[in-house]
Scaffold this active site. Structure first.
Site, PDB file in Angstrom:
ATOM      1  N   GLY A  16       0.985  -1.629   0.275  1.00  0.00           N
ATOM      2  CA  GLY A  16      -0.183  -0.408   0.455  1.00  0.00           C
ATOM      3  C   GLY A  16       0.944   1.188   0.001  1.00  0.00           C
ATOM      4  O   GLY A  16       1.946   1.329   0.005  1.00  0.00           O
ATOM      5  N   GLN A  17       0.333   2.216  -0.101  1.00  0.00           N
ATOM      6  CA  GLN A  17       0.685   3.908  -0.105  1.00  0.00           C
ATOM      7  C   GLN A  17       2.173   3.700   1.061  1.00  0.00           C
ATOM      8  O   GLN A  17       2.434   3.993   1.402  1.00  0.00           O
ATOM      9  CB  GLN A  17      -0.361   5.221   0.171  1.00  0.00           C
ATOM     10  CG  GLN A  17       0.483   6.085  -0.522  1.00  0.00           C
ATOM     11  CD  GLN A  17      -0.782   7.512   0.614  1.00  0.00           C
ATOM     12  OE1 GLN A  17      -1.635   7.121   0.804  1.00  0.00           O
ATOM     13  NE2 GLN A  17      -0.323   8.536   0.036  1.00  0.00           N
ATOM     14  N   ARG A  42      -3.003  -7.254  -3.983  1.00  0.00           N
ATOM     15  CA  ARG A  42      -1.296  -6.802  -5.542  1.00  0.00           C
ATOM     16  C   ARG A  42      -0.487  -7.398  -5.434  1.00  0.00           C
ATOM     17  O   ARG A  42      -0.207  -6.909  -4.589  1.00  0.00           O
ATOM     18  CB  ARG A  42      -2.393  -5.045  -5.180  1.00  0.00           C
ATOM     19  CG  ARG A  42      -1.098  -4.476  -5.778  1.00  0.00           C
ATOM     20  CD  ARG A  42      -0.911  -3.215  -4.730  1.00  0.00           C
ATOM     21  NE  ARG A  42      -2.019  -2.470  -4.293  1.00  0.00           N
ATOM     22  CZ  ARG A  42      -1.618  -0.664  -4.004  1.00  0.00           C
ATOM     23  NH1 ARG A  42      -1.038  -0.451  -3.915  1.00  0.00           N
ATOM     24  NH2 ARG A  42      -3.118  -0.065  -3.790  1.00  0.00           N
ATOM     25  N   ASP A  58      -3.698 -12.818   3.992  1.00  0.00           N
ATOM     26  CA  ASP A  58      -5.308 -12.398   4.014  1.00  0.00           C
ATOM     27  C   ASP A  58      -6.051 -12.163   5.723  1.00  0.00           C
ATOM     28  O   ASP A  58      -5.545 -13.095   6.347  1.00  0.00           O
ATOM     29  CB  ASP A  58      -5.861 -13.344   3.916  1.00  0.00           C
ATOM     30  CG  ASP A  58      -8.037 -12.569   3.591  1.00  0.00           C
ATOM     31  OD1 ASP A  58      -7.950 -11.659   4.302  1.00  0.00           O
ATOM     32  OD2 ASP A  58      -8.525 -13.369   3.034  1.00  0.00           O
ATOM     33  N   ILE A  59      -5.442 -10.521   5.760  1.00  0.00           N
ATOM     34  CA  ILE A  59      -5.658 -10.057   7.342  1.00  0.00           C
ATOM     35  C   ILE A  59      -7.194 -10.321   8.033  1.00  0.00           C
ATOM     36  O   ILE A  59      -7.203 -10.629   8.760  1.00  0.00           O
ATOM     37  CB  ILE A  59      -5.819  -9.086   6.620  1.00  0.00           C
ATOM     38  CG1 ILE A  59      -4.477  -8.176   8.758  1.00  0.00           C
ATOM     39  CG2 ILE A  59      -7.223  -7.768   7.752  1.00  0.00           C
ATOM     40  CD1 ILE A  59      -3.375  -8.928   8.653  1.00  0.00           C
ATOM     41  N   TYR A 147     -15.540   3.446   8.061  1.00  0.00           N
ATOM     42  CA  TYR A 147     -13.985   3.752   8.361  1.00  0.00           C
ATOM     43  C   TYR A 147     -13.376   4.407   9.419  1.00  0.00           C
ATOM     44  O   TYR A 147     -12.908   3.973  10.739  1.00  0.00           O
ATOM     45  CB  TYR A 147     -13.653   4.487   7.023  1.00  0.00           C
ATOM     46  CG  TYR A 147     -11.783   4.752   7.638  1.00  0.00           C
ATOM     47  CD1 TYR A 147     -11.030   4.022   7.064  1.00  0.00           C
ATOM     48  CD2 TYR A 147     -11.356   6.164   6.987  1.00  0.00           C
ATOM     49  CE1 TYR A 147      -9.905   3.903   7.500  1.00  0.00           C
ATOM     50  CE2 TYR A 147     -10.481   6.150   7.367  1.00  0.00           C
ATOM     51  CZ  TYR A 147      -8.984   5.327   7.143  1.00  0.00           C
ATOM     52  OH  TYR A 147      -7.431   5.354   7.859  1.00  0.00           O
ATOM     53  N   LYS A 151     -11.897   2.744  13.070  1.00  0.00           N
ATOM     54  CA  LYS A 151     -11.266   3.155  13.573  1.00  0.00           C
ATOM     55  C   LYS A 151     -11.088   3.728  15.099  1.00  0.00           C
ATOM     56  O   LYS A 151     -10.038   3.421  15.943  1.00  0.00           O
ATOM     57  CB  LYS A 151      -9.960   4.883  12.911  1.00  0.00           C
ATOM     58  CG  LYS A 151     -10.064   4.847  11.313  1.00  0.00           C
ATOM     59  CD  LYS A 151      -8.734   2.847  11.245  1.00  0.00           C
ATOM     60  CE  LYS A 151      -7.853   3.166  10.418  1.00  0.00           C
ATOM     61  NZ  LYS A 151      -6.722   2.555  10.409  1.00  0.00           N
ATOM     62  N   ILE A 177      -1.933  11.377   4.201  1.00  0.00           N
ATOM     63  CA  ILE A 177      -0.645  10.855   3.809  1.00  0.00           C
ATOM     64  C   ILE A 177      -0.217  11.874   2.017  1.00  0.00           C
ATOM     65  O   ILE A 177      -0.754  11.499   1.215  1.00  0.00           O
ATOM     66  CB  ILE A 177      -0.113   9.512   4.274  1.00  0.00           C
ATOM     67  CG1 ILE A 177      -0.502   9.666   5.748  1.00  0.00           C
ATOM     68  CG2 ILE A 177       1.587   9.768   3.528  1.00  0.00           C
ATOM     69  CD1 ILE A 177       0.178  10.408   6.779  1.00  0.00           C
TER      70      ILE A 177
HETATM   71  N1  LIG Z   1      -3.070   7.034   3.375  1.00  0.00           N
HETATM   72  C1  LIG Z   1      -3.629   7.048   4.272  1.00  0.00           C
HETATM   73  O1  LIG Z   1      -4.017   9.368   4.543  1.00  0.00           O
HETATM   74  C2  LIG Z   1      -3.952   7.343   5.737  1.00  0.00           C
HETATM   75  C3  LIG Z   1      -4.442   8.270   6.597  1.00  0.00           C
HETATM   76  C4  LIG Z   1      -4.952   8.177   7.585  1.00  0.00           C
HETATM   77  C5  LIG Z   1      -4.581   6.544   8.475  1.00  0.00           C
HETATM   78  N2  LIG Z   1      -3.886   5.472   7.060  1.00  0.00           N
HETATM   79  C6  LIG Z   1      -3.548   4.002   7.820  1.00  0.00           C
HETATM   80  O2  LIG Z   1      -2.768   3.498   8.163  1.00  0.00           O
HETATM   81  C7  LIG Z   1      -2.687   2.344   7.028  1.00  0.00           C
HETATM   82  C8  LIG Z   1      -2.369   2.241   5.695  1.00  0.00           C
HETATM   83  O3  LIG Z   1      -2.938   2.924   4.945  1.00  0.00           O
HETATM   84  P1  LIG Z   1      -2.339   2.909   3.273  1.00  0.00           P
HETATM   85  O4  LIG Z   1      -2.832   4.693   3.092  1.00  0.00           O
HETATM   86  O5  LIG Z   1      -1.292   2.728   2.620  1.00  0.00           O
HETATM   87  O6  LIG Z   1      -3.864   2.538   2.522  1.00  0.00           O
HETATM   88  P2  LIG Z   1      -3.363   1.282   0.709  1.00  0.00           P
HETATM   89  O7  LIG Z   1      -5.385   1.257   1.089  1.00  0.00           O
HETATM   90  O8  LIG Z   1      -2.449   1.678   0.071  1.00  0.00           O
HETATM   91  O9  LIG Z   1      -2.912   0.135   1.490  1.00  0.00           O
HETATM   92  C9  LIG Z   1      -3.990  -0.525   2.521  1.00  0.00           C
HETATM   93  C10 LIG Z   1      -3.464  -1.890   1.593  1.00  0.00           C
HETATM   94  O10 LIG Z   1      -4.577  -3.153   2.823  1.00  0.00           O
HETATM   95  C11 LIG Z   1      -4.597  -3.988   1.790  1.00  0.00           C
HETATM   96  N3  LIG Z   1      -5.568  -4.807   2.590  1.00  0.00           N
HETATM   97  C12 LIG Z   1      -7.008  -4.461   1.868  1.00  0.00           C
HETATM   98  N4  LIG Z   1      -7.528  -5.447   2.209  1.00  0.00           N
HETATM   99  C13 LIG Z   1      -7.168  -6.510   2.916  1.00  0.00           C
HETATM  100  C14 LIG Z   1      -6.853  -8.518   3.066  1.00  0.00           C
HETATM  101  N5  LIG Z   1      -8.289  -8.897   4.252  1.00  0.00           N
HETATM  102  N6  LIG Z   1      -5.776  -8.416   4.316  1.00  0.00           N
HETATM  103  C15 LIG Z   1      -4.356  -7.633   3.488  1.00  0.00           C
HETATM  104  N7  LIG Z   1      -4.424  -6.752   3.052  1.00  0.00           N
HETATM  105  C16 LIG Z   1      -5.595  -6.022   2.345  1.00  0.00           C
HETATM  106  C17 LIG Z   1      -4.397  -3.351   0.420  1.00  0.00           C
HETATM  107  O11 LIG Z   1      -3.537  -4.711  -0.296  1.00  0.00           O
HETATM  108  C18 LIG Z   1      -3.815  -2.536   0.930  1.00  0.00           C
HETATM  109  O12 LIG Z   1      -2.359  -2.860   0.302  1.00  0.00           O
HETATM  110  C19 LIG Z   1      -4.447   2.004   6.901  1.00  0.00           C
HETATM  111  O13 LIG Z   1      -4.815   1.361   8.647  1.00  0.00           O
HETATM  112  C20 LIG Z   1      -4.804   3.807   6.935  1.00  0.00           C
HETATM  113  O14 LIG Z   1      -6.364   4.046   7.483  1.00  0.00           O
HETATM  114  C21 LIG Z   1      -3.585   5.872   6.007  1.00  0.00           C
END
Ligand SMILES: NC(=O)c1ccc[n+]([C@@H]2O[C@H](COP(=O)([O-])OP(=O)(O)OC[C@H]3O[C@@H](n4cnc5c(N)ncnc54)[C@H](O)[C@@H]3O)[C@@H](O)[C@H]2O)c1
Length: 324
Positions: A16-17, A42, A58-59, A147, A151, A177
């Site tokens: 992920g990001q 992915r 798979d979480i 969401y 949280k 982010i």
């Molecule tokens: N990016 C932001 O702006 C932001 C802001 C606040 C909080 N967060 C938190 O940070 C964390 C990471 O966010 P991100 O931006 O990297 O998200 P993202 O969507 O880029 O990545 C999340 C990942 O979770 C994986 N995923 C989804 N379902 C799944 C499953 N069943 N089993 C295993 N993996 C699974 C996806 O493949 C994905 O790669 C999350 O908890 C998010 O809530 C992110």
């Protein structure tokens, strides 16, 4: 090195990001072989595959997590797998299942195997009843998105596992982010990343929130630093086991476009708000993070000007190399 000093880390959501960059940072710090990247569906990047172990997890399956934990003798989990705010509103049932059952599985495996956990919460925990300017650490939490609901419930679950089982779980409430490596995965603040790609590629962007929409944001180096710094802090410093407010910068979509125009004067931004506007309007505009600063020394480095300069430099270089 003994098991006590050697770190064996699992990163969920590693494609992920945030996960894609946090994994690489952890591999730099603790050695590639000691940091297991866990993805789901992915395809991982070459960089992620070549720099250390990769597993599909798979979480929502506790067995999946446990298998990897045992195989690699994991002592720390950075649990980033989640469904984000905009995607969550389109599929609330999936968001609940992944975010709540996923976190529950991670905490249970952590409890059974004596593992430390980092889990990010979000500014989405706040709803319209919370003060929107300088939102305090401890305030009313009535989010309107699924969401945000996951949280808030997650924060309470983490706090419960700490007080009931002594589990060392730590958390920050990230704002939006901004990063240049991996595109964001369906959040309300995605416009603040997309705008850079489109400004460089097409000199034009249609933004899905109003020009005057102000949200708290953070650049990726600070985001990674927050996770590392919090996990390195002595346990006695961590007084909050729900989650910490962490702030870096706040700006409107219009101010971001104006900052980009300093580098790309012909850039045009239009505004066509969609369903994400309502989510943005229910979130804070700025965050009071004085508690995190005081308790474990949180101190962000990037503001709007330095983040924009760095983003444009990095993305222009990648475009020039054809690296997209
Ligand atoms: N990016 C932001 O702006 C932001 C802001 C606040 C909080 N967060 C938190 O940070 C964390 C990471 O966010 P991100 O931006 O990297 O998200 P993202 O969507 O880029 O990545 C999340 C990942 O979770 C994986 N995923 C989804 N379902 C799944 C499953 N069943 N089993 C295993 N993996 C699974 C996806 O493949 C994905 O790669 C999350 O908890 C998010 O809530 C992110």
């Amino acid at each position: 090195m003994s098991r006590k000093t050697m770190k064996r880390i699992l990163v969920t959501g590693a494609t992920g990001q945030i996960g894609s960059e946090l994994t690489m940072e952890l591999r730099k710090k603790y050695d590639g072989d000691n940091v297991v990247a866990a993805g789901h569906k992915r395809k991982p990047s070459e960089k992620l595959l070549e720099s250390g172990p990769f597993e599909y997890v798979d979480i929502t399956s506790k067995g999946n997590i446990e298998k990897v934990v045992k195989e690699y003798d994991i002592d720390t989990i950075y649990h980033l797998a989640a469904v984000l705010s905009a995607t969550g509103e389109e599929n609330p049932q999936l968001a609940w299942n992944v975010n709540i059952n996923g976190l529950y599985n991670v905490l249970e495996v952590a409890r059974e195997h004596d593992i430390r956990v980092f889990w990010p919460s979000s500014i989405a925990v706040f709803g319209p009843e919370a003060p929107r300017i300088n939102t305090p650490q401890d305030t009313i939490l009535i989010p309107r998105t699924i969401y945000g609901v996951t949280k808030v419930a997650g924060e309470l679950l983490c706090n419960y596992y700490f007080t009931r089982f002594g589990l060392d779980v730590r958390s920050v409430r990230y704002p939006g982010i901004i990063s240049s490596e991996t595109p964001p995965g369906g959040g309300t603040t995605d416009y603040a990343v997309e705008i850079f790609y489109e400004a460089i590629r097409n000199r034009h962007y249609t933004c899905f929130v109003r020009e005057d929409t102000v949200l708290p944001m953070m650049y990726m180096p600070d985001c990674i630093n927050a996770a590392l710094k919090l996990m390195e802090a002595d346990s006695s410093q961590i007084k909050h086991r729900t989650s910490y407010n962490v702030n870096a910068m706040s700006f409107s979509a219009g101010e971001l476009a104006a900052e980009i125009r300093k580098y790309i004067p012909e850039f045009k931004c239009e505004y066509e708000p969609d369903f994400r506007q309502k989510i943005a309007d229910s979130w804070p505009m700025s965050i009071d993070d004085s508690v995190a600063r005081r308790e474990w020394g949180w101190n962000p480095k990037y503001d709007l000007a330095s983040m924009t300069r760095d983003m444009i430099e990095k993305l222009k270089k990648r475009f020039a190399e054809g690296n997209f």
